[in-house]
Design a protein around this motif. Structure first.
Motif, short mmCIF file in Angstrom:
data_model
loop_
_atom_site.label_atom_id
_atom_site.label_comp_id
_atom_site.label_asym_id
_atom_site.label_seq_id
_atom_site.Cartn_x
_atom_site.Cartn_y
_atom_site.Cartn_z
N VAL A 7 -4.48 3.84 5.57
CA VAL A 7 -3.56 4.40 4.57
C VAL A 7 -4.06 4.03 3.18
O VAL A 7 -4.66 2.98 2.99
N LYS A 8 -3.79 4.90 2.22
CA LYS A 8 -4.24 4.66 0.85
C LYS A 8 -3.07 4.68 -0.12
O LYS A 8 -2.15 5.49 0.02
N ARG A 9 -3.12 3.80 -1.09
CA ARG A 9 -2.12 3.74 -2.16
C ARG A 9 -2.54 4.73 -3.25
O ARG A 9 -3.62 4.61 -3.83
N VAL A 10 -1.67 5.71 -3.53
CA VAL A 10 -1.97 6.72 -4.54
C VAL A 10 -0.74 6.93 -5.42
O VAL A 10 0.37 6.50 -5.08
N VAL A 11 -0.93 7.62 -6.53
CA VAL A 11 0.20 8.02 -7.37
C VAL A 11 1.08 8.96 -6.56
O VAL A 11 0.59 9.87 -5.89
N ASP A 12 2.39 8.74 -6.59
CA ASP A 12 3.32 9.57 -5.84
C ASP A 12 3.12 11.04 -6.18
O ASP A 12 2.90 11.41 -7.34
N VAL A 59 -2.44 -0.44 14.49
CA VAL A 59 -2.89 -1.33 13.41
C VAL A 59 -3.13 -0.48 12.18
O VAL A 59 -3.85 0.51 12.22
N VAL A 60 -2.51 -0.86 11.07
CA VAL A 60 -2.64 -0.13 9.81
C VAL A 60 -3.53 -0.92 8.87
O VAL A 60 -3.36 -2.14 8.72
N VAL A 61 -4.47 -0.25 8.22
CA VAL A 61 -5.37 -0.92 7.28
C VAL A 61 -5.34 -0.18 5.95
O VAL A 61 -5.30 1.05 5.91
N SER A 62 -5.34 -0.95 4.87
CA SER A 62 -5.40 -0.37 3.53
C SER A 62 -6.32 -1.23 2.67
O SER A 62 -6.49 -2.42 2.93
N MET A 63 -6.90 -0.60 1.65
CA MET A 63 -7.86 -1.29 0.79
C MET A 63 -7.47 -1.13 -0.66
O MET A 63 -7.07 -0.04 -1.08
N GLY A 64 -7.57 -2.21 -1.41
CA GLY A 64 -7.24 -2.16 -2.83
C GLY A 64 -6.61 -3.44 -3.30
O GLY A 64 -6.71 -4.48 -2.63
N PRO A 65 -5.94 -3.40 -4.45
CA PRO A 65 -5.32 -4.61 -5.00
C PRO A 65 -4.15 -5.09 -4.14
O PRO A 65 -3.74 -4.41 -3.19
N ALA A 80 4.36 1.07 12.83
CA ALA A 80 3.11 0.35 13.13
C ALA A 80 3.42 -1.11 13.49
O ALA A 80 4.48 -1.63 13.15
N ASP A 81 2.50 -1.75 14.21
CA ASP A 81 2.73 -3.11 14.73
C ASP A 81 2.23 -4.21 13.81
O ASP A 81 2.87 -5.25 13.68
N ARG A 82 1.09 -4.03 13.19
CA ARG A 82 0.57 -5.04 12.28
C ARG A 82 -0.35 -4.39 11.26
O ARG A 82 -0.79 -3.25 11.43
N GLY A 83 -0.60 -5.13 10.17
CA GLY A 83 -1.38 -4.57 9.08
C GLY A 83 -2.57 -5.43 8.72
O GLY A 83 -2.61 -6.64 8.97
N ILE A 84 -3.56 -4.79 8.11
CA ILE A 84 -4.74 -5.47 7.58
C ILE A 84 -4.98 -4.94 6.17
O ILE A 84 -5.01 -3.72 5.96
N GLN A 85 -5.13 -5.85 5.22
CA GLN A 85 -5.48 -5.44 3.86
C GLN A 85 -6.87 -5.95 3.52
O GLN A 85 -7.19 -7.12 3.73
N VAL A 86 -7.69 -5.05 2.99
CA VAL A 86 -8.98 -5.44 2.43
C VAL A 86 -8.76 -5.51 0.92
O VAL A 86 -8.71 -4.49 0.24
N GLU A 87 -8.57 -6.72 0.42
CA GLU A 87 -8.15 -6.89 -0.97
C GLU A 87 -9.33 -6.87 -1.92
O GLU A 87 -10.30 -7.62 -1.77
#
Length: 249
Positions: A7-12, A59-65, A80-87
């Motif tokens: 998943v990606k964080r974007v402007v709404d 498993v949900v993964v997202s990258m960013g701040p 989703a069951d758990r998450g991973i962030q690549v900070e």
């Protein structure tokens, strides 16, 4: 079956974006941020697979701040069951994202990876294809229907001439189109439960990934404003204006 969803964080999508005064980038100060709509569809499809008994873990993964943990928590609230962030605070281009996902795929060993076909900020439509190439997995892009059958998955994808169905041997990469499903809303109890679900944080350096950008943004500017249209009384007037004013016939 384990399913990995990016998943990606974007402007709404309801926000009208504006470029910075110097034209260097889009101004996101004090702007509402959300999960990329195509990524939200990917999460929904994974949750539906779990509800059918096909998937055992999501498993949900997202990258960013650090702020992108908000979008991970939203995905956890959706099922989703758990998450991973690549900070990282660095700019992540599609190839860097695909390399980080490859490292996580090697660690998590999912049978199915689901991504949105593109993000609404960059509109690159590259990450899913790059991930499939890097991992050697089969890929089904622009999916409007996904059916897992034993050790394979059938993906109905939208193409210019209509629909095409491909069968992929698992593990595989699937990217989602708009008509695949309609995402659900997170209920308040599930939002509260999401706060207690595990969320691991790592970095590109820990994954051993080089995230140096390959391209450079030269300028960001709004599209040219279109002139207002006019109404014509009849076909004869339309033809005359196309000849004399638009000069297209």
């Amino acid at each position: 079956m384990k399913v990995l969803v990016a998943v990606k964080r974007v402007v709404d999508y309801n926000v009208k974006v504006r470029p910075k005064a110097d034209g260097s980038d889009v101004d996101i100060a004090n702007v509402k941020m959300s999960i990329n709509p195509f990524c939200e569809i990917a999460v929904e499809e994974a949750v539906r697979l779990k509800e059918k008994g096909v998937a055992s873990e999501i498993v949900v993964v997202s990258m960013g701040p650090k702020q992108c943990q908000e979008q991970i928590r939203t995905a956890l609230a959706l099922g989703a069951d758990r998450g991973i962030q690549v900070e990282t605070d660095a700019e992540l281009q599609p190839l860097a994202v695909a390399k980080c996902l490859k490292a996580i795929v090697e660690k998590e060993a999912p049978q199915l990876v689901i991504l949105g076909k593109q993000s609404i900020d960059g509109d690159n439509n590259q990450t899913g294809q790059m991930l499939a190439a890097l991992t050697g997995m089969g890929q089904g892009t622009f999916a409007s229907e996904v059916n897992v059958e034993g050790e394979s998955v059938k993906v109905t994808r939208e193409i210019d001439g209509g629909l095409q169905t491909v069968e992929l041997t698992l593990p595989a990469v699937v990217t989602t189109d708009l008509r695949l499903n309609e995402p659900r809303y997170a209920s308040l109890p599930n939002i509260m439960k999401a706060k207690r679900k595990p969320l691991d944080v790592t970095t590109p350096e820990e994954l051993g990934v080089d995230i140096a950008p390959r391209t450079k943004t030269l300028k960001v500017e709004p599209p040219a404003e279109r002139q207002a249209g006019i109404k014509v009384a009849d076909v004869a007037e339309l033809v005359e204006k196309l000849k004399s004013e638009a000069k297209v016939i």
